[in-house]
Design a protein around this motif. Structure first.
Motif, mmCIF file in Angstrom:
data_model
loop_
_atom_site.group_PDB
_atom_site.id
_atom_site.type_symbol
_atom_site.label_atom_id
_atom_site.label_comp_id
_atom_site.label_asym_id
_atom_site.label_seq_id
_atom_site.Cartn_x
_atom_site.Cartn_y
_atom_site.Cartn_z
ATOM 1 N N ASN A 90 0.973 -0.617 0.137
ATOM 2 C CA ASN A 90 0.229 -0.160 -0.266
ATOM 3 C C ASN A 90 0.639 1.064 -0.359
ATOM 4 O OD1 ASN A 90 -3.051 -0.537 0.497
ATOM 5 N ND2 ASN A 90 -2.064 -2.486 1.925
ATOM 6 N N LEU A 91 2.374 1.098 1.130
ATOM 7 C CA LEU A 91 2.913 2.526 1.488
ATOM 8 C C LEU A 91 3.386 3.074 -0.698
ATOM 9 C CD1 LEU A 91 4.160 4.851 2.398
ATOM 10 C CD2 LEU A 91 5.628 2.926 3.352
ATOM 11 N N SER A 92 3.934 1.227 -0.600
ATOM 12 C CA SER A 92 4.570 1.687 -2.479
ATOM 13 C C SER A 92 3.941 2.511 -3.817
ATOM 14 C CB SER A 92 5.556 0.554 -2.780
ATOM 15 O OG SER A 92 5.957 0.180 -1.905
ATOM 16 N N ARG A 93 2.550 1.876 -3.391
ATOM 17 C CA ARG A 93 1.421 2.747 -4.264
ATOM 18 C C ARG A 93 1.578 4.097 -4.381
ATOM 19 N NH1 ARG A 93 -1.004 -2.195 -3.816
ATOM 20 N NH2 ARG A 93 -2.525 -1.465 -2.539
ATOM 21 N N HIS A 94 1.796 4.159 -2.892
ATOM 22 C CA HIS A 94 1.756 6.281 -2.127
ATOM 23 C C HIS A 94 2.689 6.643 -2.698
ATOM 24 C CE1 HIS A 94 0.894 9.332 0.267
ATOM 25 N NE2 HIS A 94 1.193 8.823 0.783
ATOM 26 N N ILE A 95 4.099 5.917 -2.218
ATOM 27 C CA ILE A 95 4.877 6.730 -2.415
ATOM 28 C C ILE A 95 5.218 7.179 -4.388
ATOM 29 C CG2 ILE A 95 7.321 6.195 -2.573
ATOM 30 C CD1 ILE A 95 7.218 5.208 0.041
ATOM 31 N N LYS A 96 4.780 5.981 -4.834
ATOM 32 C CA LYS A 96 5.355 6.197 -6.390
ATOM 33 C C LYS A 96 3.598 7.108 -6.921
ATOM 34 C CE LYS A 96 4.739 3.868 -10.963
ATOM 35 N NZ LYS A 96 4.625 2.781 -11.556
ATOM 36 N N GLU A 97 2.663 7.305 -6.392
ATOM 37 C CA GLU A 97 2.343 8.607 -6.867
ATOM 38 C C GLU A 97 2.210 9.602 -6.318
ATOM 39 O OE1 GLU A 97 -1.644 7.314 -5.373
ATOM 40 O OE2 GLU A 97 -2.701 6.169 -6.771
ATOM 41 N N GLU A 98 3.417 9.587 -5.280
ATOM 42 C CA GLU A 98 3.685 11.267 -4.238
ATOM 43 C C GLU A 98 5.003 12.245 -5.577
ATOM 44 O OE1 GLU A 98 2.776 12.396 0.149
ATOM 45 O OE2 GLU A 98 5.219 11.571 -0.210
ATOM 46 N N GLU A 99 5.753 11.083 -6.050
ATOM 47 C CA GLU A 99 7.042 11.120 -6.624
ATOM 48 C C GLU A 99 6.421 11.704 -8.037
ATOM 49 O OE1 GLU A 99 9.998 8.516 -6.040
ATOM 50 O OE2 GLU A 99 10.075 8.974 -3.228
ATOM 51 N N THR A 100 6.009 10.730 -9.170
ATOM 52 C CA THR A 100 5.172 11.281 -9.763
ATOM 53 C C THR A 100 5.039 12.460 -10.486
ATOM 54 O OG1 THR A 100 4.244 8.998 -10.171
ATOM 55 C CG2 THR A 100 6.069 9.018 -10.318
ATOM 56 N N GLU A 101 4.247 12.535 -9.299
ATOM 57 C CA GLU A 101 2.360 13.449 -9.974
ATOM 58 C C GLU A 101 2.420 14.590 -8.269
ATOM 59 O OE1 GLU A 101 -0.960 11.432 -9.480
ATOM 60 O OE2 GLU A 101 -0.117 9.499 -10.893
ATOM 61 N N ASP A 102 2.670 14.336 -7.438
ATOM 62 C CA ASP A 102 2.220 15.288 -6.542
ATOM 63 C C ASP A 102 3.754 16.458 -6.049
ATOM 64 O OD1 ASP A 102 0.325 13.714 -5.747
ATOM 65 O OD2 ASP A 102 0.479 13.694 -3.492
#
Length: 217
Positions: free
Chosen positions: A141-153
């Motif tokens: 779960n955390l890895s998906r969140h990290i990926k979105e945060e780093e590539t989008e937010d």
């Protein structure tokens, strides 16, 4: 009341001075500053890599003692990082991006799932049934969140931030992590100012208990 506050303050100060991980954290911060880490995205990504590194030590330990120490460090890093983002990064998204509020609300929801899983994991022992399953699910779960945060937010935020604002966010993020709880409290509010108030009450207890936990040398 004043006596209790004084005792907690003294113990909190002692924890900051004696906790090996806190000392290492300070060293990393000053080392990063020397290399001009003045982007909030770099600061957040550095935390992400730290968390991922401790996860690897949990699932691939040399022995159970190392696993317990890595577990405590993982919880310590992730709990502080999550609240730091909620108090500093997400308000910045709301302030600087047109769709920042929707973005921040989504991130908070993802954090809530991770914090609930972390609450369960932080109270487990390596010998408990489901220990590895729990941390693996948490990390998925955390890895998906990290990926979105780093590539989008973070990408969108960096595109609109002035350098002075960026540097201010970095300083605020690092300062905030020094005062927040070091364990997961998923029932606490996820937005300031209420999260700040609850965190200030929970943090001294977490810091005191850290004195009796095993951490990496």
């Amino acid at each position: 009341m004043f006596a209790r506050t004084t005792v907690i303050t003294k113990h909190l100060t002692l924890t900051r001075l004696t906790h090996p991980s806190l000392i290492d954290q300070s060293r990393r911060f000053f080392a990063a500053s020397a290399i001009s880490m003045t982007k909030i995205s770099d600061t957040i990504k550095t935390d992400h890599r730290e968390i991922e590194g401790w996860y690897q030590k949990i699932v691939n330990p040399a022995n159970e003692d190392e696993q317990v120490r890595a577990q405590n460090q993982f919880v310590w890093e992730l709990a502080r990082h999550s609240i730091g983002e909620e108090l500093v990064l997400y308000p910045a998204l709301e302030k600087h991006l047109e769709d920042g509020k929707a973005m921040a609300d989504k991130d908070r929801q993802e954090h809530q799932v991770v914090k609930e899983m972390l609450k369960k994991f932080q109270n487990m022992k390596p010998s408990d049934s489901g220990y590895l399953t729990t941390i693996t699910s948490l990390m998925d779960n955390l890895s998906r969140h990290i990926k979105e945060e780093e590539t989008e937010d973070l990408v969108q935020l960096e595109n609109v931030l002035e350098q002075a604002d960026n540097e201010s966010l970095v300083k605020s993020f690092d300062r905030t992590k020094a005062f927040v709880p070091t364990r997961s409290h998923p029932s606490a509010p996820a937005k300031p100012p209420f999260e700040t108030a609850v965190g200030l009450m929970a943090a001294p207890i977490d810091h005191l208990r850290d004195l009796f936990r095993k951490f990496p040398e």
